[in-house]
Design a protein around this motif. Structure first.
Motif, PDB file in Angstrom:
ATOM      1  N   LEU A   1       4.751  12.984 -13.684  1.00 47.30           N
ATOM      2  CA  LEU A   1       5.726  12.628 -14.652  1.00 47.30           C
ATOM      3  C   LEU A   1       4.865  12.784 -15.852  1.00 47.30           C
ATOM      4  N   SER A   2       3.663  12.220 -15.986  1.00 46.54           N
ATOM      5  CA  SER A   2       2.830  12.179 -17.166  1.00 46.54           C
ATOM      6  C   SER A   2       2.589  13.672 -17.399  1.00 46.54           C
ATOM      7  N   HIS A   3       2.323  14.658 -16.721  1.00 42.55           N
ATOM      8  CA  HIS A   3       2.158  16.003 -16.834  1.00 42.55           C
ATOM      9  C   HIS A   3       3.388  16.720 -17.456  1.00 42.55           C
ATOM     10  N   PHE A   4       4.447  16.422 -16.829  1.00 42.87           N
ATOM     11  CA  PHE A   4       5.712  16.834 -17.224  1.00 42.87           C
ATOM     12  C   PHE A   4       6.027  16.242 -18.915  1.00 42.87           C
ATOM     13  N   VAL A   5       5.726  15.014 -19.174  1.00 42.94           N
ATOM     14  CA  VAL A   5       5.815  14.557 -20.317  1.00 42.94           C
ATOM     15  C   VAL A   5       5.058  15.226 -21.615  1.00 42.94           C
ATOM     16  N   GLY A   6       3.821  15.721 -20.998  1.00 44.50           N
ATOM     17  CA  GLY A   6       2.837  16.316 -21.841  1.00 44.50           C
ATOM     18  C   GLY A   6       3.279  17.752 -22.176  1.00 44.50           C
ATOM     19  N   GLY A   7       4.241  18.287 -21.429  1.00 41.49           N
ATOM     20  CA  GLY A   7       4.536  19.498 -21.603  1.00 41.49           C
ATOM     21  C   GLY A   7       5.806  19.644 -22.840  1.00 41.49           C
ATOM     22  N   ILE A   8       6.227  18.369 -23.408  1.00 41.27           N
ATOM     23  CA  ILE A   8       7.312  18.271 -24.384  1.00 41.27           C
ATOM     24  C   ILE A   8       6.428  18.722 -25.731  1.00 41.27           C
ATOM     25  N   VAL A   9       7.450  19.639 -26.328  1.00 41.79           N
ATOM     26  CA  VAL A   9       7.208  20.286 -27.852  1.00 41.79           C
ATOM     27  C   VAL A   9       7.658  19.453 -28.729  1.00 41.79           C
ATOM     28  N   ALA A  10       6.625  18.479 -29.430  1.00 38.43           N
ATOM     29  CA  ALA A  10       7.330  17.491 -30.488  1.00 38.43           C
ATOM     30  C   ALA A  10       7.202  18.141 -31.835  1.00 38.43           C
ATOM     31  N   ASP A  11       6.459  19.319 -31.979  1.00 34.53           N
ATOM     32  CA  ASP A  11       6.468  19.986 -33.277  1.00 34.53           C
ATOM     33  C   ASP A  11       6.862  21.438 -33.512  1.00 34.53           C
TER      34      ASP A  11
ATOM     35  N   LYS B   1      -3.643   7.076 -17.315  1.00 34.36           N
ATOM     36  CA  LYS B   1      -4.694   6.031 -16.946  1.00 34.36           C
ATOM     37  C   LYS B   1      -3.977   4.772 -16.064  1.00 34.36           C
ATOM     38  N   GLN B   2      -2.542   4.782 -16.183  1.00 33.10           N
ATOM     39  CA  GLN B   2      -1.908   3.886 -15.472  1.00 33.10           C
ATOM     40  C   GLN B   2      -1.573   4.430 -14.144  1.00 33.10           C
ATOM     41  N   ALA B   3      -1.345   5.657 -13.947  1.00 36.56           N
ATOM     42  CA  ALA B   3      -1.425   6.060 -12.664  1.00 36.56           C
ATOM     43  C   ALA B   3      -2.812   6.013 -11.613  1.00 36.56           C
ATOM     44  N   TRP B   4      -4.018   6.127 -12.339  1.00 38.43           N
ATOM     45  CA  TRP B   4      -5.102   6.120 -12.047  1.00 38.43           C
ATOM     46  C   TRP B   4      -5.363   4.593 -11.388  1.00 38.43           C
ATOM     47  N   ALA B   5      -4.803   3.611 -12.573  1.00 34.96           N
ATOM     48  CA  ALA B   5      -5.005   2.211 -12.144  1.00 34.96           C
ATOM     49  C   ALA B   5      -4.180   1.872 -10.990  1.00 34.96           C
ATOM     50  N   LEU B   6      -3.048   2.495 -10.734  1.00 35.02           N
ATOM     51  CA  LEU B   6      -2.287   2.240  -9.429  1.00 35.02           C
ATOM     52  C   LEU B   6      -3.166   2.706  -8.153  1.00 35.02           C
ATOM     53  N   THR B   7      -3.778   3.758  -8.189  1.00 35.51           N
ATOM     54  CA  THR B   7      -4.433   4.341  -7.368  1.00 35.51           C
ATOM     55  C   THR B   7      -5.747   3.513  -6.915  1.00 35.51           C
ATOM     56  N   GLU B   8      -6.290   3.034  -7.814  1.00 30.38           N
ATOM     57  CA  GLU B   8      -7.502   2.019  -7.881  1.00 30.38           C
ATOM     58  C   GLU B   8      -6.922   0.740  -7.198  1.00 30.38           C
TER      59      GLU B   8
ATOM     60  N   ILE C   1       0.798  -1.192  -0.139  1.00 38.66           N
ATOM     61  CA  ILE C   1       0.044  -0.020  -0.085  1.00 38.66           C
ATOM     62  C   ILE C   1       0.894   1.132  -0.154  1.00 38.66           C
ATOM     63  N   SER C   2       1.975   1.399   0.768  1.00 36.87           N
ATOM     64  CA  SER C   2       2.980   2.418   0.882  1.00 36.87           C
ATOM     65  C   SER C   2       3.495   2.545  -0.550  1.00 36.87           C
ATOM     66  N   GLN C   3       3.948   1.492  -1.156  1.00 32.32           N
ATOM     67  CA  GLN C   3       4.577   1.548  -2.431  1.00 32.32           C
ATOM     68  C   GLN C   3       3.444   2.294  -3.571  1.00 32.32           C
ATOM     69  N   LEU C   4       2.402   1.802  -3.425  1.00 31.09           N
ATOM     70  CA  LEU C   4       1.274   2.392  -4.581  1.00 31.09           C
ATOM     71  C   LEU C   4       0.918   3.982  -4.192  1.00 31.09           C
ATOM     72  N   ARG C   5       0.907   4.120  -2.750  1.00 31.14           N
ATOM     73  CA  ARG C   5       0.717   5.651  -2.336  1.00 31.14           C
ATOM     74  C   ARG C   5       1.767   6.461  -2.692  1.00 31.14           C
ATOM     75  N   LEU C   6       3.052   5.985  -2.958  1.00 30.95           N
ATOM     76  CA  LEU C   6       4.071   6.739  -3.298  1.00 30.95           C
ATOM     77  C   LEU C   6       4.289   6.824  -4.823  1.00 30.95           C
ATOM     78  N   THR C   7       4.070   5.743  -5.253  1.00 27.86           N
ATOM     79  CA  THR C   7       4.384   5.784  -6.969  1.00 27.86           C
ATOM     80  C   THR C   7       3.124   6.246  -7.760  1.00 27.86           C
ATOM     81  N   ALA C   8       2.036   6.281  -7.422  1.00 27.34           N
ATOM     82  CA  ALA C   8       1.031   6.731  -8.267  1.00 27.34           C
ATOM     83  C   ALA C   8       1.041   8.045  -8.317  1.00 27.34           C
ATOM     84  N   PRO C   9       1.411   9.173  -7.449  1.00 27.44           N
ATOM     85  CA  PRO C   9       1.492  10.423  -7.826  1.00 27.44           C
ATOM     86  C   PRO C   9       2.917  10.805  -8.434  1.00 27.44           C
TER      87      PRO C   9
END
Length: 253
Positions: A200-210, A233-240, A187-195
């Motif tokens: 990280l996904s939001h950081f990746v979303g800021g990459i300019v590829a064009d 989606k995977q972050a949310w799956a870890l939270t679930e 449980i502690s592993q999931l609580r730490l890794t999901a956020p």
């Protein structure tokens, strides 16, 4: 206005960037913990919410009890939220949590100006954000992306690296083990890794590829958007998964 004890020095006698304590169910929350001795004979503790685990809004009482166990009853516990988060917005905020009331509930009292007056600018921000200097919670100094990404990569290496744990008399390695020993329940592993994955996904979303507005660049942008969506989606799956384990544990207790 809350009354705070007076530190005997400006630099803490302890600065733990990953101090952990159990919540009421025994699962871990990690904070940055700094400790100062005080003229009144106790300790002043500042716990910085790293947004890992349950967070200091939800486990304030568990934090106070853990600090009392470690530092004794004459401890003053201050909760610290860093800027640009949902709890602090554009400036640092500090709340004194002690003492708990007669029902064992924390009644936070805002003490930002008092803490800045006592300890100065080095108390604000995430670890390494603010250099020594005049206290100014309005404008914390934050390192560039490259600094924080390098820290993230260096820390994540330790999660998967291995080391030699046994050798023959001639030095030939016979057994490997992890560099960072496992010490977290599921449980502690999931609580730490999901956020972490979500941030990280939001950081990746800021990459300019064009950069140049080309057809090929537009295809890259679409592909990147799909990657970001999958990560979220995977972050949310870890939270679930974490919620399922928590509910299962409650049913068994």
């Amino acid at each position: 206005m809350p009354e705070l004890p007076t530190p005997t020095r400006l630099s803490p006698i302890r600065d733990d960037h990953a101090w952990h304590f159990p919540d009421i169910n025994g699962h871990r929350t990690h904070v940055r913990l700094r400790v100062w001795p005080t003229k009144e004979g106790g300790h002043l503790v500042v716990a910085t919410d790293l947004e890992l685990g349950a967070g200091l809004i939800n486990v304030a009482e568990s934090l106070v009890r853990a600090c009392v166990r470690e530092f004794g009853p004459s401890v003053t516990v201050v909760r610290h939220f860093t800027p640009y988060t949902m709890s602090a917005f554009e400036r640092d905020s500090f709340d004194v949590l002690t003492p708990l009331d007669e029902k064992g509930i924390a009644r936070p009292k805002r003490c930002t100006e008092e803490i800045l007056k006592l300890l100065g600018a080095s108390v604000v921000g995430f670890p390494g954000d603010a250099p020594p200097g005049p206290a100014d919670a309005e404008a914390p100094v934050v390192g560039p992306q490259s600094v924080h990404l390098a820290r993230l990569v260096a820390a994540s290496l330790r999660l998967t690296q291995t080391r030699v744990t046994e050798r023959r008399p001639n030095g030939y390695p016979t057994k490997n083990g992890p560099v960072a020993e496992p010490d977290l329940d599921a449980i502690s592993q999931l609580r730490l890794t999901a956020p972490v994955l979500n941030h990280l996904s939001h950081f990746v979303g800021g990459i300019v590829a064009d950069r140049d507005g080309t057809a090929a660049g537009a295809k890259r942008e679409k592909k990147l958007a799909r990657v970001v969506e999958a990560l979220q989606k995977q972050a949310w799956a870890l939270t679930e998964l974490c919620d399922e384990l928590v509910n299962e544990e409650r049913e068994q207790s």
